[in-house]
Design an enzyme around this catalytic site. Structure first.
Site, PDB file in Angstrom:
ATOM      1  N   ARG A 251       0.869  -1.177   0.000  1.00 41.91           N
ATOM      2  CA  ARG A 251       0.000   0.000   0.000  1.00 41.91           C
ATOM      3  C   ARG A 251       0.905   1.226   0.000  1.00 41.91           C
ATOM      4  O   ARG A 251       1.684   1.425   0.916  1.00 41.91           O
ATOM      5  CB  ARG A 251      -0.884  -0.018   1.255  1.00 41.91           C
ATOM      6  CG  ARG A 251      -1.917   1.084   1.311  1.00 41.91           C
ATOM      7  CD  ARG A 251      -2.621   1.125   2.661  1.00 41.91           C
ATOM      8  NE  ARG A 251      -1.752   1.649   3.710  1.00 41.91           N
ATOM      9  CZ  ARG A 251      -1.382   0.993   4.808  1.00 41.91           C
ATOM     10  NH1 ARG A 251      -1.785  -0.240   5.002  1.00 41.91           N
ATOM     11  NH2 ARG A 251      -0.586   1.557   5.708  1.00 41.91           N
ATOM     12  N   HIS A 255      -2.698   4.345   5.980  1.00 43.80           N
ATOM     13  CA  HIS A 255      -3.712   3.356   6.343  1.00 43.80           C
ATOM     14  C   HIS A 255      -5.102   3.931   6.102  1.00 43.80           C
ATOM     15  O   HIS A 255      -5.970   3.283   5.532  1.00 43.80           O
ATOM     16  CB  HIS A 255      -3.546   2.957   7.804  1.00 43.80           C
ATOM     17  CG  HIS A 255      -4.541   1.966   8.280  1.00 43.80           C
ATOM     18  ND1 HIS A 255      -4.495   0.626   7.939  1.00 43.80           N
ATOM     19  CD2 HIS A 255      -5.632   2.110   9.071  1.00 43.80           C
ATOM     20  CE1 HIS A 255      -5.503  -0.003   8.502  1.00 43.80           C
ATOM     21  NE2 HIS A 255      -6.212   0.878   9.187  1.00 43.80           N
ATOM     22  N   TYR A 264       5.747   5.766  11.078  1.00 46.22           N
ATOM     23  CA  TYR A 264       6.132   4.373  11.332  1.00 46.22           C
ATOM     24  C   TYR A 264       6.834   3.678  10.160  1.00 46.22           C
ATOM     25  O   TYR A 264       7.237   2.522  10.290  1.00 46.22           O
ATOM     26  CB  TYR A 264       4.910   3.546  11.756  1.00 46.22           C
ATOM     27  CG  TYR A 264       3.738   3.598  10.795  1.00 46.22           C
ATOM     28  CD1 TYR A 264       3.684   2.776   9.670  1.00 46.22           C
ATOM     29  CD2 TYR A 264       2.660   4.452  11.024  1.00 46.22           C
ATOM     30  CE1 TYR A 264       2.618   2.823   8.800  1.00 46.22           C
ATOM     31  CE2 TYR A 264       1.581   4.503  10.158  1.00 46.22           C
ATOM     32  CZ  TYR A 264       1.564   3.684   9.043  1.00 46.22           C
ATOM     33  OH  TYR A 264       0.496   3.729   8.177  1.00 46.22           O
TER      34      TYR A 264
END
Length: 355
Positions: A251, A255, A264
């Site tokens: 991806r 998110h 992150y």
């Protein structure tokens, strides 16, 4: 030796691989896949833009995972069942969901959960992995009714840490439910890398514990995804039970639009990976290698997809305003006194604000 070898029908440069089944790839199939992937990528980018403008609510992007979703959903038959997560709108669109209603879902409208007449599309599952037992149940119902309909259920790598994943797999295995467990391993469950999710080398190998086939495919190779999913569905229709497919993908973005992936992971590395792994670019390379590519045709596809998405947005935004009373009236068949009281207090508040 790798426990579950990655299956590819074409490499990252679009070269057809010497693998059984690759001979089934045709120009018509390649073009159809390109058109559908272009449509859903256009949808995804438009949805992010609308969210940034305040015209949609929080949205879960999927760019980078188009091949995994389009390739698998296009292997289904019309009467099959599809159980999506909150990120599988490319799959539901491929299977025939209404574009305006998918937009409506991301606008918080209950109408967005309603699939077109005759389409077995479950509402998107926001709780992680709860849709796996649901899919198993629907598949078993079809089996007991004597149909050859099957189900496919989508989930991410993070879902394999949930009990529902194991319960759904175990139940389906024991009763030979005609269901395909389709994992999109995009390597991050929100902000947690897969190395913190499990100690297994692959997700596909988890199939061994349940005595079912496990397949690991390059999730950015649309032909590998399509044909391996088709094989799993055919196996299910023959009464041979479930299959676990791990589609390894990536991806590109966040998110959700409420997330900051730079907190992150290295987003610059994600950008640098795109030329090698992008599923749409890989298909374009394949089509050029095979002599299928036509630049004028590709530009026409892009233009038509943009028009289709703009038309869907206009329809979504012209939808009648929701009735706020629906929030209270359809929780139970007959509202409890507590809900009735909440409804009256809320309506009174609205009247006061309007006054």
């Amino acid at each position: 030796m790798e426990p579950f070898k990655m299956i590819r029908y074409m490499d990252e440069q679009g070269n057809k691989q010497d693998i059984e089944g690759a001979e089934a790839i045709t120009e018509d199939l390649a073009k159809a896949m390109y058109e559908k992937m272009t449509l859903v990528r256009t949808f995804d980018r438009k949805a992010i833009s609308l969210q940034r403008q305040g015209r949609l609510g929080t949205y879960a992007p999927f760019e980078g995972q188009e091949a995994a979703q389009v390739g698998s959903a296009s292997a289904l038959k019309g009467e099959d069942w599809l159980f999506p997560t909150y990120r599988d709108h490319a799959a539901t669109i491929t299977f025939g969901h209404s574009l305006p209603r998918v937009f409506l879902y991301w606008n918080g409208r209950v109408e967005g959960c309603v699939a077109p007449e005759g389409k077995h599309i479950f509402p998107p599952a926001v709780p992680i992995a709860t849709q796996l037992p649901h899919a198993t149940g629907a598949a078993l119902a079809e089996k007991w009714k004597g149909t050859d309909n099957a189900a496919i259920v989508y989930f991410g790598d993070g879902a394999t840490s949930e009990g529902d994943f194991h319960e759904g797999m175990n139940f389906a295995s024991v009763f030979k439910a005609p269901v395909v467990f389709f994992n999109q391993n995009n390597q991050y469950a929100i902000s947690v890398h897969i190395s913190r999710q499990m100690n297994s080398e692959t997700i596909a190998q988890k199939s061994v514990a349940y005595g079912i086939p496990g397949v690991r495919v390059d999730g950015n190779d649309i032909f590998a995804v399509h044909f391996e999913t088709k094989k799993a569905l055919e196996r299910a229709r023959r009464g041979e039970g479930p299959t676990l497919i791990e589609a390894v993908t990536w991806r590109y973005g966040a998110h959700t639009t409420a997330d900051d992936p730079t907190k992150y992971r290295d987003q610059e590395a994600s950008v640098q990976k795109r030329p090698q792994i992008d599923p749409l670019l890989r298909l374009e390379r394949f089509m050029k290698n095979e002599g299928y590519w036509d630049q004028d045709w590709a530009e026409e596809v892009s233009s038509k997809c943009a028009e289709t998405i703009e038309s869907a947005v206009a329809e979504m935004e012209s939808f009648p305003e929701p009735n706020v009373e629906d929030i209270f009236d359809y929780v139970f068949e007959k509202p409890t006194w507590t809900i009735q009281q909440q409804k009256e207090e809320y309506l009174q508040l609205l009247r006061g604000n309007q006054g």
